[in-house]
Scaffold this motif. Structure first.
Motif, PDB file in Angstrom:
ATOM      1  N   HIS A  12       0.821  -1.211   0.000  1.00  0.00           N
ATOM      2  CA  HIS A  12       0.000   0.000   0.000  1.00  0.00           C
ATOM      3  C   HIS A  12       0.855   1.261   0.000  1.00  0.00           C
ATOM      4  O   HIS A  12       0.498   2.264  -0.639  1.00  0.00           O
ATOM      5  CB  HIS A  12      -0.953  -0.024   1.193  1.00  0.00           C
ATOM      6  CG  HIS A  12      -1.905  -1.177   1.169  1.00  0.00           C
ATOM      7  ND1 HIS A  12      -2.795  -1.376   0.129  1.00  0.00           N
ATOM      8  CD2 HIS A  12      -2.108  -2.208   2.037  1.00  0.00           C
ATOM      9  CE1 HIS A  12      -3.506  -2.478   0.365  1.00  0.00           C
ATOM     10  NE2 HIS A  12      -3.099  -3.001   1.512  1.00  0.00           N
ATOM     11  N   GLN A  15       2.059   1.601  -3.567  1.00  0.00           N
ATOM     12  CA  GLN A  15       0.944   1.977  -4.439  1.00  0.00           C
ATOM     13  C   GLN A  15       0.658   3.470  -4.323  1.00  0.00           C
ATOM     14  O   GLN A  15       0.428   4.151  -5.330  1.00  0.00           O
ATOM     15  CB  GLN A  15      -0.296   1.162  -4.072  1.00  0.00           C
ATOM     16  CG  GLN A  15      -0.207  -0.313  -4.423  1.00  0.00           C
ATOM     17  CD  GLN A  15      -1.195  -1.149  -3.659  1.00  0.00           C
ATOM     18  OE1 GLN A  15      -2.132  -0.635  -3.048  1.00  0.00           O
ATOM     19  NE2 GLN A  15      -1.000  -2.463  -3.656  1.00  0.00           N
ATOM     20  N   GLU A  16       0.701   3.972  -3.099  1.00  0.00           N
ATOM     21  CA  GLU A  16       0.460   5.396  -2.887  1.00  0.00           C
ATOM     22  C   GLU A  16       1.599   6.226  -3.487  1.00  0.00           C
ATOM     23  O   GLU A  16       1.369   7.263  -4.133  1.00  0.00           O
ATOM     24  CB  GLU A  16       0.318   5.685  -1.394  1.00  0.00           C
ATOM     25  CG  GLU A  16      -0.011   7.136  -1.084  1.00  0.00           C
ATOM     26  CD  GLU A  16      -0.271   7.353   0.395  1.00  0.00           C
ATOM     27  OE1 GLU A  16      -0.422   8.523   0.785  1.00  0.00           O
ATOM     28  OE2 GLU A  16      -0.310   6.366   1.155  1.00  0.00           O
ATOM     29  N   GLN A  21      -2.872   2.984  -6.755  1.00  0.00           N
ATOM     30  CA  GLN A  21      -3.901   2.475  -5.840  1.00  0.00           C
ATOM     31  C   GLN A  21      -5.141   1.986  -6.582  1.00  0.00           C
ATOM     32  O   GLN A  21      -5.710   0.949  -6.234  1.00  0.00           O
ATOM     33  CB  GLN A  21      -4.324   3.551  -4.823  1.00  0.00           C
ATOM     34  CG  GLN A  21      -3.192   4.117  -3.987  1.00  0.00           C
ATOM     35  CD  GLN A  21      -2.735   5.460  -4.509  1.00  0.00           C
ATOM     36  OE1 GLN A  21      -2.533   5.607  -5.721  1.00  0.00           O
ATOM     37  NE2 GLN A  21      -2.593   6.437  -3.622  1.00  0.00           N
TER      38      GLN A  21
END
Length: 214
Positions: A12, A15-16, A21
Motif C-alpha cells: 500500500h 501503491q500510494e 492504488q
C-alpha cells in the motif's frame, strides 16, 4: 475479499507512492479470493509442478520446487490443499522454515496449455502420512514406488491469478526414466555446479600450516 483489506503495508505504501492504488484495488476486488473456486480446483488437478516459498522466523527466504503426477498438490476442500514430502537430501529447508514460520506461498504455472498461473498463500502445518489419511482417505497413495512420509497441509488465505504476459510457452519432452528416491549421486545431478570440486581445490591450495575447519 469482503471485509478484509488485501495486501501488505509495504504494497500500500508503494501503491500510494507510485499512484497505482486504483489499479491495485481493482485487482484485489476482481481477482483475490479467500478460497478456491471450481476453476482453480480444476487447474490444480492438472498441474504437475509447483514452486513453494517459505521463510524462517527471521524472514530469511527459501524457494523450492515440487513436482509429481497431475494433481500431486491435493485439494482437500476449497480452503485446504496438501502436498507430499518425499525422501530428499535430508536438509529439510522448507519444512524447517514451516516449523518456525507457517506462512507459505505456492505458485503453479501452466507453461503448456493456457499459459496462466495461480498463487495460493496460506498457513501451513506438517502432518504425518498415517495421521492425514485417517481424515483424508482419498490422498494419492504413492508415486513410482515412493511413499510420502509427511504432508504439508496449507489452509488457504489468498488465491489469485498470475497473468500470462511473461509466461513462456513450453513443449513437454518425452518423459525420461528417473530413479525416484535414489541416493545415487550421479542420478541426482552430481556436482553439477562444481561446488564440491571448488571446495576441494581451495582446500588443496591452502598452505600446510593453515588451519582446516571441520
Amino acid at each position: 475479499m469482503p471485509g478484509t483489506r488485501c495486501g501488505s503495508d509495504g504494497e500500500h505504501e508503494l501503491q500510494e507512492r507510485h499512484g497505482t492504488q486504483g489499479r491495485a484495488e481493482r485487482f484485489y476486488a476482481d481477482q483475490v479470493v479467500d478460497r478456491l473456486n471450481e476453476t482453480m480446483i480444476e487447474f490444480i488437478g492438472r498441474m504437475d509442478m509447483a514452486f513453494i516459498a517459505t521463510a524462517d522466523k527471521h524472514g530469511e527466504c527459501d524457494n523450492s520446487f515440487r513436482a509429481g503426477p497431475p494433481g500431486f498438490l491435493h485439494v482437500i476442500d476449497d480452503r485446504t490443499v496438501a502436498y507430499p514430502e518425499y525422501r530428499g537430501n535430508g536438509v529439510m529447508a522448507s519444512l524447517g522454515n514451516i516449523l518456525e514460520n507457517p506462512h507459505v506461498g505456492i505458485l503453479l504455472i501452466d507453461f503448456v496449455r493456457d499459459l496462466i498461473g495461480l498463487h495460493i498463500n496460506g498457513s501451513a502445518r506438517i502432518v504425518e502420512d498415517e495421521t492425514l489419511r485417517r481424515t483424508v482417505p482419498d490422498l494419492p497413495s504413492n508415486v513410482k514406488g515412493r511413499t510420502a512420509e509427511l504432508w504439508v497441509v496449507v489452509d488457504v488465505e489468498e488465491a489469485y491469478i498470475h497473468c500470462r504476459k511473461h509466461i513462456p510457452h513450453l513443449v513437454p519432452a518425452e518423459r525420461e526414466q528417473r530413479e525416484w528416491g535414489t541416493d545415487n549421486v550421479r542420478a541426482k545431478g552430481g556436482d553439477y555446479f562444481g561446488v564440491k570440486a571448488q571446495a576441494r581445490a581451495e582446500l588443496a591450495d591452502l598452505p600446510e600450516s593453515a588451519p582446516v575447519l571441520a
